[in-house]
Each structure stands twice: as structure tokens, then as C-alpha cells.
Design a protein around this motif. Structure first.
Motif, PDB file in Angstrom:
ATOM      1  N   ALA A 241      30.128 -39.311  76.739  1.00  0.00           N
ATOM      2  CA  ALA A 241      30.760 -40.516  76.198  1.00  0.00           C
ATOM      3  C   ALA A 241      32.143 -40.778  76.790  1.00  0.00           C
ATOM      4  CB  ALA A 241      30.846 -40.421  74.677  1.00  0.00           C
ATOM      5  N   PHE A 242      32.933 -39.734  77.003  1.00  0.00           N
ATOM      6  CA  PHE A 242      34.255 -39.958  77.588  1.00  0.00           C
ATOM      7  C   PHE A 242      34.132 -40.411  79.044  1.00  0.00           C
ATOM      8  CE2 PHE A 242      35.874 -37.720  73.911  1.00  0.00           C
ATOM      9  CZ  PHE A 242      37.121 -38.301  73.711  1.00  0.00           C
ATOM     10  N   SER A 243      33.071 -39.992  79.728  1.00  0.00           N
ATOM     11  CA  SER A 243      32.853 -40.434  81.107  1.00  0.00           C
ATOM     12  C   SER A 243      32.444 -41.902  81.144  1.00  0.00           C
ATOM     13  CB  SER A 243      31.778 -39.574  81.771  1.00  0.00           C
ATOM     14  OG  SER A 243      32.194 -38.228  81.862  1.00  0.00           O
ATOM     15  N   THR A 244      31.533 -42.308  80.258  1.00  0.00           N
ATOM     16  CA  THR A 244      31.131 -43.712  80.232  1.00  0.00           C
ATOM     17  C   THR A 244      32.281 -44.605  79.769  1.00  0.00           C
ATOM     18  OG1 THR A 244      30.157 -43.329  78.026  1.00  0.00           O
ATOM     19  CG2 THR A 244      28.677 -43.252  79.923  1.00  0.00           C
ATOM     20  N   TRP A 245      33.125 -44.069  78.876  1.00  0.00           N
ATOM     21  CA  TRP A 245      34.319 -44.811  78.447  1.00  0.00           C
ATOM     22  C   TRP A 245      35.248 -45.044  79.627  1.00  0.00           C
ATOM     23  CZ3 TRP A 245      36.709 -47.234  74.362  1.00  0.00           C
ATOM     24  CH2 TRP A 245      38.091 -47.386  74.466  1.00  0.00           C
ATOM     25  N   ALA A 246      35.505 -43.990  80.415  1.00  0.00           N
ATOM     26  CA  ALA A 246      36.398 -44.111  81.565  1.00  0.00           C
ATOM     27  C   ALA A 246      35.844 -45.126  82.554  1.00  0.00           C
ATOM     28  CB  ALA A 246      36.585 -42.747  82.242  1.00  0.00           C
ATOM     29  N   TYR A 247      34.523 -45.105  82.755  1.00  0.00           N
ATOM     30  CA  TYR A 247      33.900 -46.071  83.657  1.00  0.00           C
ATOM     31  C   TYR A 247      34.132 -47.496  83.149  1.00  0.00           C
ATOM     32  CZ  TYR A 247      30.308 -48.790  86.017  1.00  0.00           C
ATOM     33  OH  TYR A 247      29.655 -49.762  86.722  1.00  0.00           O
ATOM     34  N   ALA A 248      33.902 -47.706  81.862  1.00  0.00           N
ATOM     35  CA  ALA A 248      34.082 -49.054  81.302  1.00  0.00           C
ATOM     36  C   ALA A 248      35.533 -49.495  81.394  1.00  0.00           C
ATOM     37  CB  ALA A 248      33.615 -49.074  79.845  1.00  0.00           C
ATOM     38  N   LEU A 249      36.456 -48.544  81.230  1.00  0.00           N
ATOM     39  CA  LEU A 249      37.880 -48.884  81.246  1.00  0.00           C
ATOM     40  C   LEU A 249      38.327 -49.348  82.623  1.00  0.00           C
ATOM     41  CD1 LEU A 249      40.308 -48.994  79.345  1.00  0.00           C
ATOM     42  CD2 LEU A 249      40.844 -46.628  79.985  1.00  0.00           C
ATOM     43  N   THR A 250      37.620 -48.917  83.674  1.00  0.00           N
ATOM     44  CA  THR A 250      37.962 -49.388  85.016  1.00  0.00           C
ATOM     45  C   THR A 250      37.485 -50.811  85.260  1.00  0.00           C
ATOM     46  OG1 THR A 250      35.907 -48.557  86.019  1.00  0.00           O
ATOM     47  CG2 THR A 250      37.796 -47.041  85.928  1.00  0.00           C
ATOM     48  N   ARG A 251      36.626 -51.308  84.375  1.00  0.00           N
ATOM     49  CA  ARG A 251      36.016 -52.628  84.580  1.00  0.00           C
ATOM     50  C   ARG A 251      36.357 -53.624  83.477  1.00  0.00           C
ATOM     51  NH1 ARG A 251      31.644 -51.912  88.275  1.00  0.00           N
ATOM     52  NH2 ARG A 251      30.632 -53.814  87.549  1.00  0.00           N
ATOM     53  N   MET A 252      37.121 -53.167  82.465  1.00  0.00           N
ATOM     54  CA  MET A 252      37.429 -54.037  81.335  1.00  0.00           C
ATOM     55  C   MET A 252      38.890 -53.937  80.953  1.00  0.00           C
ATOM     56  SD  MET A 252      34.109 -53.372  78.850  1.00  0.00           S
ATOM     57  CE  MET A 252      34.719 -54.522  77.607  1.00  0.00           C
ATOM     58  N   ASN A 253      39.378 -54.963  80.288  1.00  0.00           N
ATOM     59  CA  ASN A 253      40.707 -54.999  79.710  1.00  0.00           C
ATOM     60  C   ASN A 253      40.825 -53.918  78.634  1.00  0.00           C
ATOM     61  OD1 ASN A 253      42.355 -55.943  77.310  1.00  0.00           O
ATOM     62  ND2 ASN A 253      43.050 -57.422  78.839  1.00  0.00           N
ATOM     63  N   ALA A 254      41.880 -53.102  78.670  1.00  0.00           N
ATOM     64  CA  ALA A 254      42.017 -51.983  77.732  1.00  0.00           C
ATOM     65  C   ALA A 254      42.059 -52.448  76.282  1.00  0.00           C
ATOM     66  CB  ALA A 254      43.278 -51.176  78.055  1.00  0.00           C
ATOM     67  N   GLY A 255      42.762 -53.553  76.029  1.00  0.00           N
ATOM     68  CA  GLY A 255      42.858 -54.052  74.664  1.00  0.00           C
ATOM     69  C   GLY A 255      41.507 -54.451  74.112  1.00  0.00           C
ATOM     70  N   LYS A 256      40.743 -55.212  74.879  1.00  0.00           N
ATOM     71  CA  LYS A 256      39.435 -55.659  74.417  1.00  0.00           C
ATOM     72  C   LYS A 256      38.453 -54.497  74.321  1.00  0.00           C
ATOM     73  CE  LYS A 256      39.571 -60.528  75.712  1.00  0.00           C
ATOM     74  NZ  LYS A 256      38.879 -61.632  76.416  1.00  0.00           N
ATOM     75  N   LEU A 257      38.525 -53.559  75.254  1.00  0.00           N
ATOM     76  CA  LEU A 257      37.631 -52.408  75.191  1.00  0.00           C
ATOM     77  C   LEU A 257      37.924 -51.576  73.953  1.00  0.00           C
ATOM     78  CD1 LEU A 257      35.425 -50.674  76.412  1.00  0.00           C
ATOM     79  CD2 LEU A 257      37.168 -49.530  77.805  1.00  0.00           C
ATOM     80  N   GLY A 258      39.215 -51.406  73.638  1.00  0.00           N
ATOM     81  CA  GLY A 258      39.580 -50.657  72.449  1.00  0.00           C
ATOM     82  C   GLY A 258      39.056 -51.303  71.177  1.00  0.00           C
ATOM     83  N   ILE A 259      39.160 -52.623  71.105  1.00  0.00           N
ATOM     84  CA  ILE A 259      38.676 -53.337  69.929  1.00  0.00           C
ATOM     85  C   ILE A 259      37.158 -53.184  69.786  1.00  0.00           C
ATOM     86  CG2 ILE A 259      38.410 -55.615  68.886  1.00  0.00           C
ATOM     87  CD1 ILE A 259      41.214 -54.592  68.707  1.00  0.00           C
ATOM     88  N   THR A 260      36.451 -53.039  70.910  1.00  0.00           N
ATOM     89  CA  THR A 260      34.997 -52.896  70.879  1.00  0.00           C
ATOM     90  C   THR A 260      34.552 -51.697  70.054  1.00  0.00           C
ATOM     91  OG1 THR A 260      34.833 -53.935  73.055  1.00  0.00           O
ATOM     92  CG2 THR A 260      32.928 -52.680  72.306  1.00  0.00           C
ATOM     93  N   THR A 261      35.387 -50.671  69.962  1.00  0.00           N
ATOM     94  CA  THR A 261      34.996 -49.469  69.225  1.00  0.00           C
ATOM     95  C   THR A 261      34.903 -49.719  67.721  1.00  0.00           C
ATOM     96  OG1 THR A 261      37.280 -48.655  69.037  1.00  0.00           O
ATOM     97  CG2 THR A 261      36.013 -47.955  70.957  1.00  0.00           C
TER      98      THR A 261
END
Length: 300
Positions: A240-260
Motif C-alpha cells: 500500500a505504501f508503494s502504490t501510494w507513492a506511485y499515486a503521489l507522483t501523478r496526483m496533487n498531494a492535497g487531493k490525494l490526501g483527501i481521497t483517503t
């Protein structure tokens, strides 16, 4: 393409990575609660991180992709390891000895609000209107969850929270936010898998003082509890931390954080099915409000 504005409206690879992360992290709250009687907070964190480090290290060695971090990047990776992997895991495990899995997952959702706010201030992501509106609504829902949990103790809700448990949840939320904010800049030049592996290993080193207690707990733990520990290391940590890191390289950190904020309803469902834990209905209402905030924050 690397410019966020030139990407397709839906980045399916990033969406898939986020989905894996959300489901895995939701299951982690339930697994931690389930094995909490067999492992102490510190030993559980150490065991989980050691397993995650070994799994991630093996993948890094096979892929042979390594970028030497500079001084600033080392500091950022150390920050991720100490706060998000070390302190976060110990605090979360201790919190779940006092707070049910579903409620814990909802209180910790204060973390993404901090990420969204500080990503705008420190990472130059700005404050889009719907992100601010959604974050405010989601925060109100998280506060409702915390207040209801703090003042409610009934046998029917199976919630045994106290103020110390809630305080530990808040510590987890803050350290989560520090980790995400430290991670975003370093991922611009260091592969996500490498960053995750290094941070996980640093977190394991930070929790090494719990090694004697971990050996004692392993000696008395059931096969099911040990299996839960292995699951925590392989899936919610390594994967999960690996897929999170991958998503973070492709998405805005604020919006990705809210997704959780999608984590709590999944956690509540799993905790109800597997542990028989049912949060107070007002806490569930607060969780729904959080999800409304998430939906609004994703608007353009």
C-alpha cells in the motif's frame, strides 16, 4: 507528460493505485485491532516494519533501480521514516488498544486536512475553491466523530474510547501529514519504491528498542495473530505504501490526501463483519459527512 494540467481527466493508473492503497489501509485498522491482544503497540510496529522492509528491499534489489539521495533528500526520507513509519505506527497501535477500528480510522482523517492545507502553503499547490470547501466539510465530520466517541460509552456500540486513545489518534494524524508533505518533494527525483523502502527501514530502526518485547510476544502469539502481523507487513505496508507513492507522483498531494476519506466506511464495514464492532450511529453520520467533503474536494 508530467504537467498535471495536460493529463487526461481520469488517470486510471493513479486511480488504481489509490484504490489498492485505500482498501489495504482500511484493512490495516481491522488487523491491528484484531492482533492487539497478542502484540504490544511497539512490538507490533517493529514486526510490521521489519517484514515490510524485507519485502520492499527484495523488490528494490531485483529491479536494481537506485538513485543516490542528496543531503536534502536524505533529510526528507528520514522525516518520512521517523514520523510516518515510526511514530505513526506506534501511536496508531496504541490508539487501537483504546479505540475501535472504525472510529480510529475516522479520527485520523484529520491528517488529510493538514496535508491539503500545508501542501497549499509549502508545496505551492494553492487552495482551489472546492478543495477548501470539501476539506472544511470533511474536517467538521471528523470533529463530530471525535466528540461523539469521546463522550459515548455503551455496550451496544462496542466503543471503548477514552481521551488518551483519541489523543493518540491525533498524534497519528499529525505524523501522517508530516510524512506525506516530506514525501511529495523527494518523489520528484527518487523512485517511489526506493523512498518507501528506505523510509520503512528507517522506521524499523527507530522501533528496534521493542525487539525484546517482540520476541516475547511472538513466543506466546497464536498462529492467527502471527499471520495478522505478516499481513500487516506485506499488504498495508509494503504494497500500500508503494502504490501510494506511485499515486503521489501523478496526483496533487492535497487531493490525494483527501481521497483517503474513503478509508473509514470500508474500515467500519470490515470491523463490523470481522470484529463485531459497531461505532455509535452519530459517529457514522460524521463519517458520511467526511465522505461528502471528499466528493466536493474532487470537483474541478
Amino acid at each position: 507528460m508530467t504537467d498535471l494540467d495536460t493529463r487526461p481527466a481520469v488517470d486510471w493508473l493513479a486511480l488504481g493505485a489509490v484504490t489498492v492503497t485505500v482498501i489495504s489501509w482500511a484493512s490495516a485498522f481491522v488487523a491491528i485491532r484484531g492482533v492487539g491482544e497478542s502484540f504490544g503497540a511497539g512490538p507490533l510496529a517493529l514486526g510490521r516494519l521489519l517484514i515490510g522492509s524485507v519485502a520492499l528491499g527484495a523488490i528494490v534489489l531485483v529491479r536494481r533501480q537506485w538513485v543516490k539521495p542528496n543531503r536534502t533528500q536524505w533529510l526528507q526520507i528520514i522525516s518520512i521514516g521517523v514520523f510516518w513509519f515510526g511514530i505513526y505506527n506506534v501511536a496508531l497501535n496504541a490508539a487501537e488498544q483504546r479505540v475501535d477500528a472504525g472510529t480510529t480510522s475516522m479520527i485520523i482523517q484529520i491528517g488529510p486536512i493538514l496535508v491539503a492545507l500545508f501542501a497549499g502553503l509549502l508545496l505551492g499547490e494553492g487552495f482551489p475553491k472546492w478543495l477548501v470547501i470539501g476539506a472544511g466539510i470533511a474536517f467538521a465530520g471528523a470533529v463530530m466523530v471525535g466528540v461523539v466517541t469521546a463522550v459515548t460509552t455503551t455496550s451496544t456500540t462496542k466503543t471503548d474510547a477514552d481521551f488518551l486513545g483519541i489523543a493518540l489518534c491525533l498524534v497519528s494524524a499529525v505524523t501522517y501529514a508530516i510524512g506525506v508533505l516530506s514525501q511529495k518533494p523527494v518523489l520528484r527525483t527518487i523512485p517511489g519504491l526506493q523512498v518507501t523502502c528506505m523510509a520503512c527501514t528507517i522506521g524499523a530502526v527507530c522501533t528496534l528498542p521493542f525487539a525484546p518485547a517482540l520476541l516475547d510476544d511472538l513466543g506466546s502469539a497464536s498462529a492467527g495473530a502471527t499471520g495478522g502481523l505478516i499481513y500487516l507487513g506485506l499488504v498495508p505496508t509494503a504494497l500500500a505504501f508503494s502504490t501510494w507513492a506511485y499515486a503521489l507522483t501523478r496526483m496533487n498531494a492535497g487531493k490525494l490526501g483527501i481521497t483517503t476519506y474513503a478509508v473509514p466506511p470500508i474500515t467500519i464495514t470490515l470491523a463490523w463483519l470481522l470484529l463485531g464492532e459497531v461505532p455509535h450511529y452519530l459517529a457514522v453520520v460524521g463519517g458520511v459527512i467526511c465522505l461528502v467533503g471528499v466528493g466536493l474536494s474532487r470537483r474541478r
